[in-house]
Design a protein around this motif. Structure first.
Motif, PDB file in Angstrom:
ATOM      1  N   ASP A   4       0.805  -1.220   0.000  1.00 29.11           N
ATOM      2  CA  ASP A   4       0.000   0.000   0.000  1.00 29.11           C
ATOM      3  C   ASP A   4       0.840   1.273   0.000  1.00 29.11           C
ATOM      4  N   ALA A   5       2.154   1.133  -0.173  1.00 26.57           N
ATOM      5  CA  ALA A   5       3.035   2.303  -0.163  1.00 26.57           C
ATOM      6  C   ALA A   5       2.738   3.215  -1.346  1.00 26.57           C
ATOM      7  N   GLN A   6       3.020   4.482  -1.170  1.00 24.83           N
ATOM      8  CA  GLN A   6       2.756   5.467  -2.220  1.00 24.83           C
ATOM      9  C   GLN A   6       3.873   5.526  -3.269  1.00 24.83           C
ATOM     10  N   ALA A   7       5.068   5.084  -2.894  1.00 25.55           N
ATOM     11  CA  ALA A   7       6.219   5.176  -3.808  1.00 25.55           C
ATOM     12  C   ALA A   7       6.755   3.776  -4.090  1.00 25.55           C
TER      13      ALA A   7
END
Length: 225
Positions: A109-112
């Motif tokens: 679920d990380a943005q990067a």
């Protein structure tokens, strides 16, 4: 040299690592170092580093720290499969200005996301790999297409290659249906990563793959200490 990874002899790829270790030149020591061991936290005591397949690692942060040390201190380092993936994450975080860079396997679920899930699984698959001319990988493997063995479901995310290239990495090998297969860092004595696993076939060939032979050579010649 440290072969950094969490050994599981049930895996073909790990048994082939064992076979490769038996083929290193006389006078060279290459041995497994578990990611959660005390040795893994003192990677400066080694002359070279092979970051092995087998993710998720038991101690992800230790692996990233070892890769960073090797990159910043000129220690010869080769990453294969999982090693390729974590070398990309480390470089993104500490050299390409993406401090939150993440691997989708452990942080989905990380943005990067720098390392994401491939469109098709490459577990137990072979792909035709082509090295880019005038790269270290091409110097070692040639520019003619060759077969690379894989055991992975993750590779560089769609937009990651451009970001990493902009920070200095060279994308040095590709496969039509697997994307980026290799990258390297110009100016470093030996910093190279491949998505394919060059050790597979060691038990049949009876000699080291050129990438592994080069790592051994550089470790004996270019050790940071």
């Amino acid at each position: 040299m440290a072969a950094l990874g969490d050994r599981d002899p049930a895996h073909l790829t790990h048994r082939e690592i064992d076979a490769a270790m038996r083929l290193v030149p006389d006078g060279t020591e290459l041995r497994w170092v578990a990611t959660d061991s005390s040795e893994a936290r003192r990677i400066d005591r080694f002359d070279g580093l092979w970051v092995l397949p087998g993710t998720p690692y038991r101690a992800e942060d230790v692996v990233l720290g070892a890769i960073r040390f090797a990159r910043e201190n000129g220690m010869p380092v080769l990453g294969t499969c999982g090693g390729f993936q974590y070398m990309a994450v480390e470089f993104a975080r500490n050299a390409a200005g993406v401090p939150a860079a993440a691997h989708a396997e452990t942080h989905p679920d990380a943005q990067a996301i720098v390392v994401g899930q491939l469109s098709c699984s490459l577990v137990g698959e072979e792909r035709t790999v082509s090295a880019v001319a005038d790269t270290q990988l091409a110097e070692l493997c040639g520019t003619a297409p060759f077969t690379g063995y894989h055991w992975c479901s993750y590779g560089l995310a769609a937009d990651a290659a451009q970001r990493l290239s902009g920070a200095g990495l060279v994308m040095s090998a590709h496969a039509e249906d697997a994307g980026v297969e290799g990258f390297e860092l110009p100016g470093h004595p030996f910093y190279l990563a491949t998505l394919f696993q060059p050790q597979v076939g060691s038990s049949e060939r009876g000699k080291l793959h050129p990438l592994l032979a080069a790592l051994c050579q550089h470790a004996s010649r270019d050790s940071p200490g």
